[in-house]
Design a protein around this motif. Structure first.
Motif, PDB file in Angstrom:
ATOM      1  N   VAL A 224       0.842  -1.197   0.000  1.00 18.39           N
ATOM      2  CA  VAL A 224       0.000   0.000   0.000  1.00 18.39           C
ATOM      3  C   VAL A 224       0.877   1.246   0.000  1.00 18.39           C
ATOM      4  CG1 VAL A 224      -1.866  -1.184   1.200  1.00 18.39           C
ATOM      5  CG2 VAL A 224      -0.191   0.109   2.524  1.00 18.39           C
ATOM      6  N   ASP A 225       0.301   2.344  -0.468  1.00 20.44           N
ATOM      7  CA  ASP A 225       1.032   3.608  -0.495  1.00 20.44           C
ATOM      8  C   ASP A 225       0.042   4.760  -0.539  1.00 20.44           C
ATOM      9  OD1 ASP A 225       3.191   5.262  -0.443  1.00 20.44           O
ATOM     10  OD2 ASP A 225       3.911   4.821  -2.456  1.00 20.44           O
ATOM     11  N   GLY A 226       0.504   5.952  -0.159  1.00 20.73           N
ATOM     12  CA  GLY A 226      -0.290   7.169  -0.230  1.00 20.73           C
ATOM     13  C   GLY A 226       0.359   8.159  -1.177  1.00 20.73           C
ATOM     14  N   SER A 227      -0.429   9.105  -1.665  1.00 23.00           N
ATOM     15  CA  SER A 227       0.075  10.084  -2.619  1.00 23.00           C
ATOM     16  C   SER A 227      -0.619  11.418  -2.391  1.00 23.00           C
ATOM     17  CB  SER A 227      -0.177   9.598  -4.058  1.00 23.00           C
ATOM     18  OG  SER A 227       0.068  10.619  -4.996  1.00 23.00           O
ATOM     19  N   VAL A 228       0.158  12.497  -2.455  1.00 24.41           N
ATOM     20  CA  VAL A 228      -0.382  13.852  -2.358  1.00 24.41           C
ATOM     21  C   VAL A 228       0.188  14.679  -3.502  1.00 24.41           C
ATOM     22  CG1 VAL A 228      -0.441  15.980  -1.005  1.00 24.41           C
ATOM     23  CG2 VAL A 228      -0.717  13.775   0.141  1.00 24.41           C
ATOM     24  N   PHE A 229      -0.687  15.317  -4.282  1.00 27.10           N
ATOM     25  CA  PHE A 229      -0.274  16.231  -5.348  1.00 27.10           C
ATOM     26  C   PHE A 229      -0.438  17.661  -4.827  1.00 27.10           C
ATOM     27  CE2 PHE A 229      -1.455  13.193  -9.091  1.00 27.10           C
ATOM     28  CZ  PHE A 229      -0.365  12.391  -8.754  1.00 27.10           C
ATOM     29  N   GLU A 230       0.678  18.319  -4.546  1.00 29.49           N
ATOM     30  CA  GLU A 230       0.599  19.673  -4.004  1.00 29.49           C
ATOM     31  C   GLU A 230       0.029  20.657  -5.012  1.00 29.49           C
ATOM     32  OE1 GLU A 230       4.351  20.875  -2.473  1.00 29.49           O
ATOM     33  OE2 GLU A 230       4.422  19.311  -0.925  1.00 29.49           O
ATOM     34  N   SER A 231       0.263  20.409  -6.306  1.00 32.53           N
ATOM     35  CA  SER A 231      -0.206  21.334  -7.334  1.00 32.53           C
ATOM     36  C   SER A 231      -1.730  21.423  -7.375  1.00 32.53           C
ATOM     37  CB  SER A 231       0.317  20.910  -8.709  1.00 32.53           C
ATOM     38  OG  SER A 231      -0.106  19.580  -9.008  1.00 32.53           O
ATOM     39  N   THR A 232      -2.405  20.323  -7.075  1.00 28.21           N
ATOM     40  CA  THR A 232      -3.872  20.300  -7.101  1.00 28.21           C
ATOM     41  C   THR A 232      -4.477  20.180  -5.714  1.00 28.21           C
ATOM     42  OG1 THR A 232      -3.821  17.892  -7.430  1.00 28.21           O
ATOM     43  CG2 THR A 232      -3.925  19.280  -9.405  1.00 28.21           C
ATOM     44  N   ASN A 233      -3.616  20.057  -4.700  1.00 31.46           N
ATOM     45  CA  ASN A 233      -4.072  19.922  -3.306  1.00 31.46           C
ATOM     46  C   ASN A 233      -5.029  18.741  -3.159  1.00 31.46           C
ATOM     47  OD1 ASN A 233      -4.112  20.633  -0.585  1.00 31.46           O
ATOM     48  ND2 ASN A 233      -5.934  21.907  -0.826  1.00 31.46           N
ATOM     49  N   THR A 234      -4.675  17.622  -3.794  1.00 28.96           N
ATOM     50  CA  THR A 234      -5.483  16.409  -3.704  1.00 28.96           C
ATOM     51  C   THR A 234      -4.624  15.264  -3.182  1.00 28.96           C
ATOM     52  OG1 THR A 234      -4.987  15.812  -6.010  1.00 28.96           O
ATOM     53  CG2 THR A 234      -7.013  17.089  -5.582  1.00 28.96           C
ATOM     54  N   ALA A 235      -5.302  14.256  -2.657  1.00 30.46           N
ATOM     55  CA  ALA A 235      -4.604  13.107  -2.094  1.00 30.46           C
ATOM     56  C   ALA A 235      -5.298  11.819  -2.512  1.00 30.46           C
ATOM     57  CB  ALA A 235      -4.547  13.196  -0.568  1.00 30.46           C
ATOM     58  N   GLY A 236      -4.556  10.730  -2.475  1.00 30.45           N
ATOM     59  CA  GLY A 236      -5.125   9.433  -2.790  1.00 30.45           C
ATOM     60  C   GLY A 236      -4.256   8.338  -2.216  1.00 30.45           C
ATOM     61  N   CYS A 237      -4.736   7.124  -2.281  1.00 27.12           N
ATOM     62  CA  CYS A 237      -3.963   5.984  -1.820  1.00 27.12           C
ATOM     63  C   CYS A 237      -4.306   4.795  -2.706  1.00 27.12           C
ATOM     64  CB  CYS A 237      -4.233   5.670  -0.352  1.00 27.12           C
ATOM     65  SG  CYS A 237      -5.959   5.281   0.024  1.00 27.12           S
ATOM     66  N   GLY A 238      -3.490   3.774  -2.647  1.00 27.18           N
ATOM     67  CA  GLY A 238      -3.744   2.595  -3.467  1.00 27.18           C
ATOM     68  C   GLY A 238      -2.910   1.427  -3.016  1.00 27.18           C
ATOM     69  N   GLY A 239      -3.128   0.289  -3.654  1.00 25.97           N
ATOM     70  CA  GLY A 239      -2.383  -0.902  -3.293  1.00 25.97           C
ATOM     71  C   GLY A 239      -2.559  -2.018  -4.287  1.00 25.97           C
ATOM     72  N   VAL A 240      -1.703  -3.031  -4.143  1.00 26.41           N
ATOM     73  CA  VAL A 240      -1.728  -4.203  -5.007  1.00 26.41           C
ATOM     74  C   VAL A 240      -1.566  -5.444  -4.135  1.00 26.41           C
ATOM     75  CG1 VAL A 240      -0.604  -5.422  -6.912  1.00 26.41           C
ATOM     76  CG2 VAL A 240      -0.740  -2.925  -6.952  1.00 26.41           C
ATOM     77  N   VAL A 241      -2.363  -6.477  -4.425  1.00 26.69           N
ATOM     78  CA  VAL A 241      -2.320  -7.724  -3.659  1.00 26.69           C
ATOM     79  C   VAL A 241      -1.867  -8.854  -4.579  1.00 26.69           C
ATOM     80  CG1 VAL A 241      -3.658  -9.385  -2.314  1.00 26.69           C
ATOM     81  CG2 VAL A 241      -4.157  -6.938  -2.125  1.00 26.69           C
ATOM     82  N   ARG A 242      -0.861  -9.632  -4.115  1.00 30.12           N
ATOM     83  CA  ARG A 242      -0.343 -10.781  -4.865  1.00 30.12           C
ATOM     84  C   ARG A 242      -0.159 -11.969  -3.931  1.00 30.12           C
ATOM     85  NH1 ARG A 242       4.360  -7.188  -7.633  1.00 30.12           N
ATOM     86  NH2 ARG A 242       3.861  -5.948  -5.787  1.00 30.12           N
ATOM     87  N   ASP A 243      -0.096 -13.162  -4.512  1.00 29.76           N
ATOM     88  CA  ASP A 243       0.040 -14.363  -3.685  1.00 29.76           C
ATOM     89  C   ASP A 243       1.485 -14.850  -3.665  1.00 29.76           C
ATOM     90  OD1 ASP A 243       0.487 -15.686  -6.092  1.00 29.76           O
ATOM     91  OD2 ASP A 243      -1.524 -16.566  -6.180  1.00 29.76           O
ATOM     92  N   ALA A 244       1.711 -16.024  -3.001  1.00 31.00           N
ATOM     93  CA  ALA A 244       3.065 -16.549  -2.842  1.00 31.00           C
ATOM     94  C   ALA A 244       3.691 -16.959  -4.163  1.00 31.00           C
ATOM     95  CB  ALA A 244       3.046 -17.737  -1.874  1.00 31.00           C
ATOM     96  N   SER A 245       2.852 -17.212  -5.182  1.00 27.52           N
ATOM     97  CA  SER A 245       3.364 -17.547  -6.515  1.00 27.52           C
ATOM     98  C   SER A 245       3.539 -16.310  -7.372  1.00 27.52           C
ATOM     99  CB  SER A 245       2.409 -18.538  -7.204  1.00 27.52           C
ATOM    100  OG  SER A 245       2.298 -19.736  -6.450  1.00 27.52           O
ATOM    101  N   GLU A 246       3.412 -15.148  -6.769  1.00 31.68           N
ATOM    102  CA  GLU A 246       3.587 -13.851  -7.413  1.00 31.68           C
ATOM    103  C   GLU A 246       2.479 -13.524  -8.404  1.00 31.68           C
ATOM    104  OE1 GLU A 246       7.704 -12.951  -8.490  1.00 31.68           O
ATOM    105  OE2 GLU A 246       8.319 -14.832  -7.547  1.00 31.68           O
ATOM    106  N   ASN A 247       1.318 -14.191  -8.276  1.00 29.73           N
ATOM    107  CA  ASN A 247       0.184 -13.913  -9.144  1.00 29.73           C
ATOM    108  C   ASN A 247      -0.573 -12.682  -8.655  1.00 29.73           C
ATOM    109  OD1 ASN A 247       0.560 -16.275 -10.781  1.00 29.73           O
ATOM    110  ND2 ASN A 247      -0.296 -17.482  -9.091  1.00 29.73           N
ATOM    111  N   PHE A 248      -0.993 -11.841  -9.591  1.00 25.71           N
ATOM    112  CA  PHE A 248      -1.832 -10.686  -9.272  1.00 25.71           C
ATOM    113  C   PHE A 248      -3.207 -11.177  -8.816  1.00 25.71           C
ATOM    114  CE2 PHE A 248      -5.159  -7.746 -10.556  1.00 25.71           C
ATOM    115  CZ  PHE A 248      -4.718  -6.519 -10.084  1.00 25.71           C
ATOM    116  N   ILE A 249      -3.715 -10.651  -7.692  1.00 23.03           N
ATOM    117  CA  ILE A 249      -5.047 -10.998  -7.191  1.00 23.03           C
ATOM    118  C   ILE A 249      -6.005  -9.843  -7.414  1.00 23.03           C
ATOM    119  CG2 ILE A 249      -6.409 -11.719  -5.194  1.00 23.03           C
ATOM    120  CD1 ILE A 249      -3.888 -12.988  -4.028  1.00 23.03           C
TER     121      ILE A 249
END
Length: 380
Positions: A224-249
């Protein structure tokens, strides 16, 4: 109804009232906005203790002062906790916050021993909020007080502590002893700051090769990670989940309102945990590149901390009947989550989950799959 009707006494949102009227997405959007404090914004710019103006302990106490949270006899009389509003040190005037901490003759004499005489008029003429802000910004010290912000923070705390000894333990006031207590505590505080600063300066760094690693078998990993764009004064967050075989879930993104980066990071952690729980995963590793966010989650926060509500929800989520392992990871191993956090700025408002990876995510997933390592300068 005014916004103040939905704010608790500690400054956080009163969700028992708000949740009657809003959806979960709106709840989360509101939680991403740090609460404002009416009529005190100018004098509370110091509240972010990371700027170094005051120590964390002093800043917390000054926050209480500025919000009228210390129980002077004036406040205690109003609450019917006493029948005497006089200041116990002098017994001549009503004990307001400013009288207790600055304006009583005995206390004023103490302050003048630390202040530059040219600053006396300004120091004793300001109202409460102006006084706090002035002492945050102005270097009012004399030859005795080495650092004014440290001296001010230590002094107000010890003046109030000494007052409590008089009230609750029948302590006999001795301003000479109080002067030396403050003086030596200031010296100790400055020495500790200097020592810690030297330790950080002398810490060695080494170049390491960093890459994303799959989770243990039977586990899934959520970055997971967060992000802030100072130019637009907006924020967001996101993430990616994968398994032990490195498959995208699945992946997710959440466009937030206007908030600082620590709020965005904490929202990313909360969103990842909630989605993992709802999708039935019960053994997970969650990686985040914000040491500060992980520290808040681990140790909790004071009730008056703007992040307290969010941290409370995260800790409640972790304490459910499942196996959650929170880990810090360097940014070089968190690129997929970083991309989703940046993409969240262009998503519709609210939390969005995706069962297929975005086109921009493909190259990062491929490089992680091939165990690509990137150089990172790490503190040893």
């Amino acid at each position: 109804m005014p916004v103040s009707s939905f704010i608790t006494s500690s400054g956080g949102c009163d969700w028992s009232k708000i949740d009657l009227y809003v959806s979960t997405d709106v709840h989360t959007s509101i939680a991403a906005i740090p609460p404002t404090i009416n009529d005190r914004s100018d004098c509370l710019r110091w509240r972010n203790t990371r700027d170094g103006a005051f120590s964390i302990k002093s800043a917390s106490f000054i926050w209480l002062i500025a919000h009228g949270k210390i129980l002077t006899n004036s406040h205690r009389l109003h609450r019917k906790l006493t029948d005497n509003a006089m200041y116990p040190r002098c017994g001549r005037e009503e004990e307001t916050t400013l009288h207790a901490l600055r304006d009583c003759d005995n206390v004023a004499d103490l302050w003048m021993r630390f202040l530059n005489p040219q600053r006396w008029n300004a120091f004793f003429s300001l109202d409460l909020c102006e006084w706090i802000e002035w002492n945050r910004c102005v270097h009012a010290r004399n030859d005795i007080s080495e650092n004014w912000q440290t001296t001010f923070g230590v002094a107000v705390w010890h003046i109030w502590k000494n007052r409590n000894l008089i009230v609750f333990e029948n302590h006999i006031p001795n301003m000479q002893d109080l002067f030396f207590q403050i003086l030596y505590m200031v010296k100790d505080t400055l020495w500790c700051k200097e020592t810690i600063g030297n330790m950080k300066f002398k810490s060695s760094k080494a170049l390491r090769m960093i890459g994303w690693k799959p989770p243990d078998r039977e586990k899934v990993k959520c970055n997971v990670d967060g992000s802030v764009f100072e130019s637009t004064n907006t924020a967001g967050c996101g993430g990616v989940v994968r398994d032990a075989s490195e498959n995208f879930i699945f992946s997710f993104g959440h466009r937030l309102g206007s908030c600082d980066i620590i709020w965005a990071e904490l929202n990313g952690v909360l969103d990842g945990l909630e989605l993992l729980w709802c999708k039935g995963f019960r053994s997970v590793t969650l990686e985040c590149d914000s040491e500060e966010a992980l520290e808040l989650i681990k140790n909790g926060t004071a009730d008056n901390d703007p992040c307290s509500g969010l941290v409370h929800y995260i800790r409640e989520c972790i304490n459910r009947c499942w196996n959650v392992d929170l880990q810090h990871v360097y940014r070089e191993a968190n690129r997929a989550a970083d991309l989703m956090a940046k993409l969240s700025h262009s998503l519709p408002e609210g939390l969005q989950s995706f069962d297929a990876p975005h086109a921009e995510l493909g190259s990062i997933l491929s490089s992680d799959l091939s165990s690509l390592l990137l150089p990172c300068l790490c503190v040893c």
